[in-house]
Scaffold this motif. Structure first.
Motif, mmCIF file in Angstrom:
data_model
loop_
_atom_site.group_PDB
_atom_site.id
_atom_site.type_symbol
_atom_site.label_atom_id
_atom_site.label_comp_id
_atom_site.label_asym_id
_atom_site.label_seq_id
_atom_site.Cartn_x
_atom_site.Cartn_y
_atom_site.Cartn_z
ATOM 1 N N ILE A 181 0.874 -1.165 0.000
ATOM 2 C CA ILE A 181 0.000 0.000 0.000
ATOM 3 C C ILE A 181 0.913 1.217 0.000
ATOM 4 O O ILE A 181 1.772 1.331 0.870
ATOM 5 N N PRO A 182 0.756 2.109 -0.947
ATOM 6 C CA PRO A 182 -0.236 2.151 -2.006
ATOM 7 C C PRO A 182 -0.019 1.039 -3.034
ATOM 8 O O PRO A 182 1.086 0.506 -3.171
ATOM 9 N N ALA A 183 -1.105 0.716 -3.764
ATOM 10 C CA ALA A 183 -1.045 -0.327 -4.786
ATOM 11 C C ALA A 183 0.062 -0.014 -5.795
ATOM 12 O O ALA A 183 0.331 1.141 -6.104
ATOM 13 N N MET A 184 0.697 -1.050 -6.271
ATOM 14 C CA MET A 184 1.750 -0.973 -7.287
ATOM 15 C C MET A 184 3.057 -0.342 -6.788
ATOM 16 O O MET A 184 3.934 -0.030 -7.568
ATOM 17 N N SER A 185 3.198 -0.159 -5.489
ATOM 18 C CA SER A 185 4.427 0.448 -4.963
ATOM 19 C C SER A 185 5.520 -0.582 -4.714
ATOM 20 O O SER A 185 6.691 -0.247 -4.681
ATOM 21 N N SER A 186 5.136 -1.843 -4.552
ATOM 22 C CA SER A 186 6.098 -2.896 -4.267
ATOM 23 C C SER A 186 6.484 -3.606 -5.554
ATOM 24 O O SER A 186 5.652 -4.190 -6.219
ATOM 25 N N SER A 187 7.775 -3.554 -5.886
ATOM 26 C CA SER A 187 8.259 -4.193 -7.109
ATOM 27 C C SER A 187 9.104 -5.420 -6.843
ATOM 28 O O SER A 187 9.549 -6.079 -7.764
ATOM 29 N N ALA A 188 9.365 -5.704 -5.597
ATOM 30 C CA ALA A 188 10.203 -6.842 -5.247
ATOM 31 C C ALA A 188 10.008 -7.142 -3.767
ATOM 32 O O ALA A 188 9.530 -6.295 -3.016
ATOM 33 N N SER A 189 10.378 -8.351 -3.362
ATOM 34 C CA SER A 189 10.366 -8.615 -1.926
ATOM 35 C C SER A 189 11.596 -7.946 -1.332
ATOM 36 O O SER A 189 12.588 -7.734 -2.016
ATOM 37 N N GLY A 190 11.523 -7.586 -0.092
ATOM 38 C CA GLY A 190 12.662 -6.912 0.504
ATOM 39 C C GLY A 190 12.483 -6.682 1.985
ATOM 40 O O GLY A 190 11.490 -7.088 2.586
ATOM 41 N N SER A 191 13.442 -5.999 2.541
ATOM 42 C CA SER A 191 13.453 -5.781 3.980
ATOM 43 C C SER A 191 12.711 -4.510 4.355
ATOM 44 O O SER A 191 12.565 -3.595 3.561
ATOM 45 N N HIS A 192 12.245 -4.502 5.572
ATOM 46 C CA HIS A 192 11.633 -3.323 6.171
ATOM 47 C C HIS A 192 12.419 -2.992 7.423
ATOM 48 O O HIS A 192 13.024 -3.866 8.034
ATOM 49 N N GLU A 193 12.406 -1.738 7.787
ATOM 50 C CA GLU A 193 13.229 -1.283 8.905
ATOM 51 C C GLU A 193 12.387 -0.403 9.828
ATOM 52 O O GLU A 193 11.781 0.568 9.381
ATOM 53 N N PHE A 194 12.356 -0.762 11.094
ATOM 54 C CA PHE A 194 11.742 0.113 12.081
ATOM 55 C C PHE A 194 12.751 1.208 12.378
ATOM 56 O O PHE A 194 13.863 0.936 12.809
ATOM 57 N N SER A 195 12.380 2.441 12.101
ATOM 58 C CA SER A 195 13.320 3.535 12.345
ATOM 59 C C SER A 195 12.544 4.718 12.901
ATOM 60 O O SER A 195 11.620 5.213 12.282
ATOM 61 N N GLY A 196 12.912 5.105 14.047
ATOM 62 C CA GLY A 196 12.249 6.221 14.696
ATOM 63 C C GLY A 196 11.178 5.753 15.665
ATOM 64 O O GLY A 196 10.294 4.994 15.304
ATOM 65 N N VAL A 197 11.314 6.146 16.886
ATOM 66 C CA VAL A 197 10.358 5.810 17.937
ATOM 67 C C VAL A 197 10.146 7.061 18.782
ATOM 68 O O VAL A 197 11.108 7.770 19.087
ATOM 69 N N ILE A 198 8.900 7.334 19.128
ATOM 70 C CA ILE A 198 8.606 8.436 20.045
ATOM 71 C C ILE A 198 7.496 8.008 20.991
ATOM 72 O O ILE A 198 6.547 7.338 20.593
ATOM 73 N N ASP A 199 7.651 8.354 22.243
ATOM 74 C CA ASP A 199 6.654 8.095 23.273
ATOM 75 C C ASP A 199 5.753 9.320 23.356
ATOM 76 O O ASP A 199 6.204 10.403 23.708
#
Length: 141
Positions: A38-56
């Motif tokens: 999401i959005p549709a057609m945004s993913s062109s390959a499998s890959g990694s995701h990264e959690f970056s940035g945290v705020i309380d």
């Protein structure tokens, strides 16, 4: 991504306890292998995701009556009425002090997620770096 128990375990000999918060991406994830994003057609390959940035957000969003009811601390903001936020804008010190007093299960934690394989479609059209999302998490431990 995980959240842990108190980060001290040497003195009492007990191991840390970890609580699962969220997972995203990876080449073996079925959504990634089917290039669903999401959005549709945004993913062109499998890959990694990264959690970056945290705020309380718990200090920023605390209401005066909630803080008083919990008996957490004396509010230092002058003229703050019930129903209003417990701290004033731009008071980072008060925000941080409030966060420290809010119990873990009352926290509202925002996590940023970068999806490194979301680089096509509308993301490419707007010449953005990568896709991703912002998640709001409230622990229940």
């Amino acid at each position: 991504m995980f959240i842990s128990s108190v980060l001290e375990h040497e003195a009492d000999g007990n191991e840390l306890t970890y609580y699962f918060m969220a997972m995203s991406g990876g080449k073996f994830n079925t959504r990634m292998s089917e290039m669903i994003g999401i959005p549709a057609m945004s993913s062109s390959a499998s890959g990694s995701h990264e959690f970056s940035g945290v705020i309380d957000l718990s200090g920023m969003l605390a209401r005066k009556e909630e803080v008083r009811k919990e008996g957490l601390f004396n509010i230092r903001g002058r003229g703050v009425q019930d129903g209003e936020f417990a701290i004033r804008a731009h008071d980072g010190e008060a925000k941080r002090q409030t966060e420290l007093k809010v119990p873990i299960n009352n926290k509202l934690i925002v996590l940023g997620l970068q999806a490194h394989n979301f680089f096509d479609g509308v993301i490419k059209a707007f010449q953005a770096d990568r896709g991703g999302q912002v998640m709001l998490y409230q622990p229940d431990i």
